[in-house]
Scaffold this motif. Structure first.
Motif, PDB file in Angstrom:
ATOM      1  N   ILE A  43       0.867  -1.185   0.000  1.00 44.72           N
ATOM      2  CA  ILE A  43       0.000   0.000   0.000  1.00 44.72           C
ATOM      3  C   ILE A  43       0.899   1.228   0.000  1.00 44.72           C
ATOM      4  N   THR A  44       0.718   2.065  -1.008  1.00 44.90           N
ATOM      5  CA  THR A  44       1.548   3.269  -1.108  1.00 44.90           C
ATOM      6  C   THR A  44       0.660   4.506  -1.038  1.00 44.90           C
ATOM      7  N   GLY A  45       1.170   5.520  -0.357  1.00 49.74           N
ATOM      8  CA  GLY A  45       0.506   6.817  -0.384  1.00 49.74           C
ATOM      9  C   GLY A  45       0.811   7.497  -1.708  1.00 49.74           C
ATOM     10  N   GLN A  46      -0.121   8.294  -2.185  1.00 51.14           N
ATOM     11  CA  GLN A  46       0.096   9.052  -3.426  1.00 51.14           C
ATOM     12  C   GLN A  46      -0.287  10.504  -3.145  1.00 51.14           C
ATOM     13  N   VAL A  47       0.277  11.420  -3.911  1.00 49.30           N
ATOM     14  CA  VAL A  47      -0.120  12.819  -3.753  1.00 49.30           C
ATOM     15  C   VAL A  47      -1.621  12.952  -4.049  1.00 49.30           C
ATOM     16  N   SER A  48      -2.220  14.048  -3.632  1.00 50.37           N
ATOM     17  CA  SER A  48      -3.671  14.212  -3.788  1.00 50.37           C
ATOM     18  C   SER A  48      -4.088  14.179  -5.252  1.00 50.37           C
ATOM     19  N   THR A  49      -5.299  13.668  -5.465  1.00 46.26           N
ATOM     20  CA  THR A  49      -5.821  13.466  -6.817  1.00 46.26           C
ATOM     21  C   THR A  49      -5.657  14.707  -7.692  1.00 46.26           C
ATOM     22  N   LYS A  50      -5.944  15.878  -7.123  1.00 46.98           N
ATOM     23  CA  LYS A  50      -5.958  17.087  -7.972  1.00 46.98           C
ATOM     24  C   LYS A  50      -4.559  17.506  -8.421  1.00 46.98           C
ATOM     25  N   VAL A  51      -3.494  17.042  -7.744  1.00 46.60           N
ATOM     26  CA  VAL A  51      -2.148  17.432  -8.185  1.00 46.60           C
ATOM     27  C   VAL A  51      -1.401  16.293  -8.900  1.00 46.60           C
ATOM     28  N   ILE A  52      -2.051  15.128  -9.044  1.00 43.56           N
ATOM     29  CA  ILE A  52      -1.410  14.047  -9.801  1.00 43.56           C
ATOM     30  C   ILE A  52      -1.200  14.522 -11.239  1.00 43.56           C
ATOM     31  N   ASP A  77      -2.240   1.963  -4.755  1.00 45.00           N
ATOM     32  CA  ASP A  77      -1.751   3.334  -4.601  1.00 45.00           C
ATOM     33  C   ASP A  77      -2.943   4.208  -4.186  1.00 45.00           C
ATOM     34  N   ILE A  78      -2.832   4.882  -3.049  1.00 40.04           N
ATOM     35  CA  ILE A  78      -3.988   5.612  -2.514  1.00 40.04           C
ATOM     36  C   ILE A  78      -3.654   7.100  -2.349  1.00 40.04           C
ATOM     37  N   PRO A  79      -4.266   7.950  -3.179  1.00 40.50           N
ATOM     38  CA  PRO A  79      -4.014   9.395  -3.049  1.00 40.50           C
ATOM     39  C   PRO A  79      -4.419   9.921  -1.669  1.00 40.50           C
ATOM     40  N   LYS A  80      -3.729  10.945  -1.230  1.00 37.60           N
ATOM     41  CA  LYS A  80      -3.887  11.447   0.133  1.00 37.60           C
ATOM     42  C   LYS A  80      -5.309  11.945   0.405  1.00 37.60           C
ATOM     43  N   ASP A  81      -5.951  12.565  -0.599  1.00 39.48           N
ATOM     44  CA  ASP A  81      -7.310  13.075  -0.371  1.00 39.48           C
ATOM     45  C   ASP A  81      -8.299  11.938  -0.127  1.00 39.48           C
ATOM     46  N   ILE A  82      -8.021  10.764  -0.712  1.00 39.21           N
ATOM     47  CA  ILE A  82      -8.908   9.617  -0.475  1.00 39.21           C
ATOM     48  C   ILE A  82      -8.640   9.029   0.913  1.00 39.21           C
ATOM     49  N   GLN A  83      -7.402   9.147   1.379  1.00 32.20           N
ATOM     50  CA  GLN A  83      -7.089   8.692   2.740  1.00 32.20           C
ATOM     51  C   GLN A  83      -7.823   9.522   3.802  1.00 32.20           C
ATOM     52  N   VAL A  84      -7.950  10.821   3.550  1.00 34.91           N
ATOM     53  CA  VAL A  84      -8.572  11.684   4.571  1.00 34.91           C
ATOM     54  C   VAL A  84     -10.083  11.837   4.363  1.00 34.91           C
ATOM     55  N   GLY A  85     -10.586  11.508   3.169  1.00 37.32           N
ATOM     56  CA  GLY A  85     -12.013  11.648   2.885  1.00 37.32           C
ATOM     57  C   GLY A  85     -12.850  10.678   3.711  1.00 37.32           C
ATOM     58  N   GLN A  86     -14.096  11.061   3.974  1.00 36.35           N
ATOM     59  CA  GLN A  86     -15.001  10.210   4.745  1.00 36.35           C
ATOM     60  C   GLN A  86     -15.752   9.267   3.811  1.00 36.35           C
TER      61      GLN A  86
END
Lengths: 555, 85
Positions: free
Chosen positions: A101-110, A162-171
């Protein structure tokens, strides 16, 4: 956790791990995976900090290989993820179930070249069985469930999510997906009958067992097949432990550094029953000379292995547990069995070596006899790895961890750490060389951190030994960059990590030193100096047939 | 030798890269290629590939990709003497 509860994506990750029985994750935190590290903090899932993401990946591999469970590792985006790649490639070549499982930068800045951004999905294509980049919150939980299923099913392998950071923090709403029940594929009875007919007709059959036997949980079925048929057998590096070592007709490992008896018997056989193996070049030598008189029955879970390198007469694709019981009967092959027994006797290992220097093959054979029932040997790559394969013996494939297909130096120490976590009561010994050991030496800190009782047997010839051996034999003794005589003082190095140890140089010291290592309450490093002129014998020269093995030129 | 392959692919952003990587790595050269959207879930991909290797060495690897739901070789096989289950 109750269905329908609202939680963060990161909490969902930890819940899915817990639901899959994952007790320990190996990893290293960083910016883009911080929400997941926040969620694991204080949760029921343990985390072991490794000191390099490659170490974390190999610890997950060792955890999986020693236990049969799925290993899990975490890394952050960019350099964290790129550092995982070697471990994933190793898991791919040896079919090891791992979920990374890898963190990825937020979706909007990929795609904007953000800080620590890397196209991890693109990078994963060649080194994983499958990979995902999660693009919406709703996909997260189903994707993670799917990752575990893919990693462990069929021919196992590594899966990256690979999980973008915004998805990690989203509810999101916690909801576990419905799981498909695997249906057992029916086996073609005509092919089974054809295989049985070839087995019945064979006068000189050989069983060639591979790593697939252990991965499929088919050790019992394989041993039953051998008992039923009386067929002589050989193992690949990865299959060692699948056949009980005292089995009549068992000749050990075949291939480049295999036993001569194993190679000669395979070269002479008229039928090769291949179980969960893939005709690797280190096994076959010159391919078109391998087992030249043999018809082939090939059993494998992976249809792509059928005919990839050797055309079988009968291809049986499916679960080995299901296929093996349908094959074989008592065979009337007494003359062949006698011939094989004679080969085994003729080429039995000889441990008589005059002199006071430590003879590594004999030391490893002594170690094998001293290890308790519940033990794991984790190897690095090189000469010592081949000596372990030749001169040690194992009760089951899970007891021998070796980077077989990928041959990754630096595998042994972190894989031993993973094995000690998944089998806490086992005696875990990392057997390494002075070259390999330095490749992931930072993981000594991980041993210290968790106070793991991993034993390290470091065989030191002050050389990059296997490359040196080839330079000696095939490159006119031009020893380019293989002299490691400026190695650090390994015992002092270990002491910096609170790991006690000692150095031995004489044959008379071996017995006591092995006992001291095995009886040490915690971690221990036994540094064994051997002569740099000792090489691995016998050897099939590159490009030669397995029948043309060469023996020790100096003995 | 030229071989023709017809594949059904799941709609994933990376699916074409996956297929092309395997074609290259397994020793095949793409001569022609045509991709169309079947619907919002699936793609249809037709390829002509060139190699000295048996086409099964490619088609079986493509079949293993989880996003490839179907892979059909439309040219005759050179590996037909095996009894298969």
């Amino acid at each position: 956790m109750e269905q329908g509860q609202t939680i963060s994506g990161s909490q969902a990750v930890i819940e899915v791990l817990a639901a899959h029985g994952v007790d320990t994750v190996f990893g290293y935190p960083g910016g883009a995976i911080m929400p997941i590290y926040d969620a694991i903090y204080g949760s029921s899932v343990q985390h072991l900090l490794c000191r390099h993401e490659q170490g974390a990946a190999f610890a997950a591999v060792g955890y999986a290989r020693a236990s049969g469970k799925v290993g899990v590792c975490f890394a952050t985006s960019g350099p964290g993820a790129t550092n995982l790649v070697t471990g994933l490639a190793d898991a791919m070549m040896d079919s090891v179930p791992v979920v990374a499982i890898t963190g990825q930068v937020s979706t909007k800045v990929i795609g904007t070249d953000a800080f620590q951004e890397m196209d991890v999905l693109g990078m994963s294509l060649s080194c994983t069985k499958h990979s995902f980049m999660v693009t919406s919150r709703e996909e997260l939980i189903p994707t993670l469930y799917r990752a575990f299923e893919i990693a462990a099913s069929g021919r196992p392998g590594p899966v990256l999510v690979d999980i973008p950071k915004d998805i990690q923090v989203g509810q999101l709403e916690y909801k576990t997906p419905l799981q498909a029940v695997a249906t057992e594929a029916a086996v073609d009875s005509a092919a089974i009958a054809a295989a049985n007919e070839l087995i019945r007709q064979a006068k000189q059959p050989m069983l060639y067992a591979g790593g697939g036997v252990g991965m499929a949980g088919a050790v019992t079925e394989l041993r039953d097949f051998i008992a039923r048929t009386g067929m002589p057998s050989v193992c690949t590096l990865k299959a060692l432990g699948a056949v009980e070592p005292s089995t009549a007709g068992y000749l050990g490992m075949l291939g480049m550094h295999g036993n001569q008896a194993a190679n000669h018997a395979v070269q002479e056989c008229d039928l090769l029953v291949v179980v969960g193996a893939r005709f690797d070049d280190r096994v076959t030598g010159k391919l078109n000379t391998f087992a030249p008189h043999a018809k082939v029955v090939h059993l494998d879970i992976d249809a792509a292995e059928q005919g990839k390198l050797r055309q079988p007469q009968v291809a049986l694709t499916g679960e080995l547990q299901q296929l093996l019981p349908q094959l074989g009967e008592a065979l009337n092959i007494a003359p062949w069995q006698q011939h094989v027994a004679q080969l085994a006797e003729q080429y039995a290992w000889n441990y008589d070596r005059p002199g006071e220097l430590i003879y590594a093959p004999r030391m490893l054979n002594q170690l094998a006899h001293k290890l308790p029932q519940d033990s794991v040997v984790s190897c690095d790559v090189g000469q010592h790895q081949m000596w372990v394969a030749q001169h040690m013996w194992f009760r089951k494939p899970e007891d021998h961890l070796s980077s077989a297909g990928f041959g990754t130096m630096g595998f042994g120490l972190p894989a031993a750490i993973g094995a000690q976590i998944s089998r806490p009561d086992a005696k875990v010994v990392a057997v390494s060389g002075d070259g390999s050991f330095m490749m992931n030496v930072q993981e000594l800190t991980t041993i210290k951190r968790r106070k793991l009782p991993v034993k390290i047997l470091l065989i030191d010839n002050q050389r990059l030994g296997m490359v040196k051996q080839w330079q000696q034999l095939f490159f006119e003794e031009r020893y380019s960059e293989t002299n490691l005589s400026d190695n650090p003082d390994f015992v002092t190095l270990a002491s910096a990590f609170d790991i006690p140890g000692r150095t031995i140089t004489q044959s008379a010291e071996v017995e006591g030193a092995l006992d001291e290592m095995l009886n040490a309450p915690g971690a221990y490093l036994l540094h064994v100096r051997i002569d740099e002129t000792f090489n691995v014998w016998p050897l099939v020269p590159p490009g030669a047939a397995n029948s043309d093995m060469i023996e020790d030129l100096e003995a | 030798m030229i071989h023709h392959l017809a594949l059904t692919l799941e709609q994933r952003p990376e699916v074409l890269e996956r297929v092309l990587r395997v074609v290259r790595h397994r020793g095949f050269r793409i001569c022609t290629m045509n991709m169309t959207e079947q619907d919002d879930k699936f793609l249809q991909l037709h390829m002509a590939v060139d190699s000295d290797r048996a086409v099964e060495l490619l088609s079986r690897q493509l079949d293993k990709l989880l996003d490839v739901t179907q892979c059909v070789v439309t040219t005759p096989s050179a590996m037909s003497q095996t009894v298969s289950a």
